[in-house]
Motif scaffolding. Structure first.
Motif, PDB file in Angstrom:
ATOM      1  N   ILE A  50       0.848  -1.200   0.000  1.00  0.00           N
ATOM      2  CA  ILE A  50       0.000   0.000   0.000  1.00  0.00           C
ATOM      3  C   ILE A  50       0.878   1.241   0.000  1.00  0.00           C
ATOM      4  O   ILE A  50       1.824   1.345   0.774  1.00  0.00           O
ATOM      5  N   ASP A  51       0.572   2.207  -0.861  1.00  0.00           N
ATOM      6  CA  ASP A  51       1.127   3.551  -0.744  1.00  0.00           C
ATOM      7  C   ASP A  51       0.089   4.481  -0.121  1.00  0.00           C
ATOM      8  O   ASP A  51       0.398   5.255   0.771  1.00  0.00           O
ATOM      9  N   VAL A  52      -1.149   4.392  -0.637  1.00  0.00           N
ATOM     10  CA  VAL A  52      -2.266   5.187  -0.106  1.00  0.00           C
ATOM     11  C   VAL A  52      -3.501   4.292  -0.095  1.00  0.00           C
ATOM     12  O   VAL A  52      -3.695   3.476  -0.997  1.00  0.00           O
ATOM     13  N   TYR A  53      -4.331   4.448   0.931  1.00  0.00           N
ATOM     14  CA  TYR A  53      -5.598   3.708   0.932  1.00  0.00           C
ATOM     15  C   TYR A  53      -6.743   4.672   1.212  1.00  0.00           C
ATOM     16  O   TYR A  53      -6.573   5.722   1.831  1.00  0.00           O
ATOM     17  N   VAL A  54      -7.921   4.280   0.732  1.00  0.00           N
ATOM     18  CA  VAL A  54      -9.147   5.036   0.954  1.00  0.00           C
ATOM     19  C   VAL A  54     -10.152   4.103   1.601  1.00  0.00           C
ATOM     20  O   VAL A  54     -10.473   3.046   1.049  1.00  0.00           O
ATOM     21  N   GLY A  55     -10.641   4.472   2.779  1.00  0.00           N
ATOM     22  CA  GLY A  55     -11.607   3.641   3.492  1.00  0.00           C
ATOM     23  C   GLY A  55     -11.217   3.453   4.940  1.00  0.00           C
ATOM     24  O   GLY A  55     -10.246   4.029   5.424  1.00  0.00           O
ATOM     25  N   LYS A  56     -11.957   2.622   5.655  1.00  0.00           N
ATOM     26  CA  LYS A  56     -11.706   2.338   7.073  1.00  0.00           C
ATOM     27  C   LYS A  56     -10.783   1.135   7.179  1.00  0.00           C
ATOM     28  O   LYS A  56     -11.197  -0.005   6.975  1.00  0.00           O
TER      29      LYS A  56
END
Length: 307
Positions: A50-56
């Motif tokens: 992962i570099d960036v994640y969106v979400g919980k």
């Protein structure tokens, strides 16, 4: 027009540009998804692809964005890195992947596109490409391009020129003072880091450093020149070019060059270039860009050179 590969010119080395691209992607995604949790993951052996994640994270399925700063082509090595990052993400036990996105600074060729589409169909999670133009459009619509491509210094000097011209005042001295003040802070940090590596080995540099610590701007310039053209060992000179900004991973010496570049440009516009060329900081700027130390810059892993 901005181009993502300009990050190499801005940061001076591939490492800094790579980190800059990842930060830019995170900033753009934060702006694009203001109602969602958007987080970047620090690079480490255990970043799980992962570099960036969106979400919980850990609570719901998340969208994973992998940012690969490939600036020339997508060869076999780059393809394997992409596959490995995807596999790490979908195999992780700490979270579940909903969608996996690849962000690149360059557009794919026909053959690269064919490979990507074919590979994406073999994946058990939805895989998509975020093209560089789409990513740039997101950055522009969010007003982030000046920040990402670090135009703040130029805009600051433009503001000074505008304000002083409104007052019928010559803006040159204010521009020069602002720039040299900024440049001194860069050199101060650089000299502190370099001096610590030398461990008191050179008394004349110790004396110079003491003056710099007291705010002597001209002595800061002299310290840099004493190192680069003096009798120090080659590796001790390379250290001067290797010291990185902790946040951007940009060589501090290159940051000085970029900051002073803005004043050089303004000096041409205002007809003050000849005057500027006699200054100590101009001579430091010239030495750092000189072909005489091009081999040192290469050994320090700078990704650019100067005409």
């Amino acid at each position: 027009m901005f181009n993502w590969t300009h990050l190499t010119l801005i940061h001076g080395n591939d490492e800094g540009a790579r980190a800059g691209f990842e930060r830019a992607c995170e900033m753009v995604l934060r702006a694009k998804f203001p109602d969602h949790e958007v987080r970047g993951i620090r690079v480490s052996q255990g970043d799980k692809g992962i570099d960036v994640y969106v979400g919980k994270f850990g609570q719901k399925n998340i969208d994973v964005y992998q940012c690969k700063y490939f600036t020339e082509k997508i060869g076999e090595s780059q393809k394997q890195q992409i596959r490995d990052s995807y596999q790490k993400a979908v195999s992780a036990s700490e979270f579940n992947v909903k969608n996996w996105f690849l962000c690149l600074p360059i557009s794919l060729s026909i053959h690269e596109t064919q490979w990507f589409e074919k590979w994406a169909k073999t994946c058990n999670k939805p895989v998509s490409l975020v093209p560089p133009l789409e990513l740039m459009t997101w950055a522009e619509s969010s007003g982030l391009t000046n920040l990402i491509f670090e135009r703040d210094d130029s805009l600051k000097l433009d503001w000074i020129v505008s304000k002083l011209k409104q007052q019928n005042s010559d803006p040159w001295h204010a521009l020069r003072e602002q720039t040299e003040s900024d440049c001194f802070q860069i050199l101060l940090n650089l000299i502190r880091m370099h001096k610590n590596c030398l461990s008191g080995k050179y008394p004349h540099l110790e004396d110079s450093w003491q003056k710099v610590e007291k705010g002597d701007r001209l002595e800061a310039s002299q310290y840099i020149k004493s190192v680069l053209v003096g009798d120090l060992k080659r590796n001790e000179k390379i250290w001067m070019l290797n010291m990185l900004n902790d946040f951007t991973l940009e060589p501090l010496a290159y940051k000085f060059i970029r900051r002073f570049d803005v004043l050089v440009e303004k000096s041409h516009q205002l007809g003050r270039h000849e005057e500027l060329s006699f200054s100590e900081y101009f001579s430091t700027w010239n030495i750092l860009r000189s072909p005489l130390i091009s081999d040192l810059r290469k050994e320090a892993h700078w990704s650019i050179d100067f005409d």
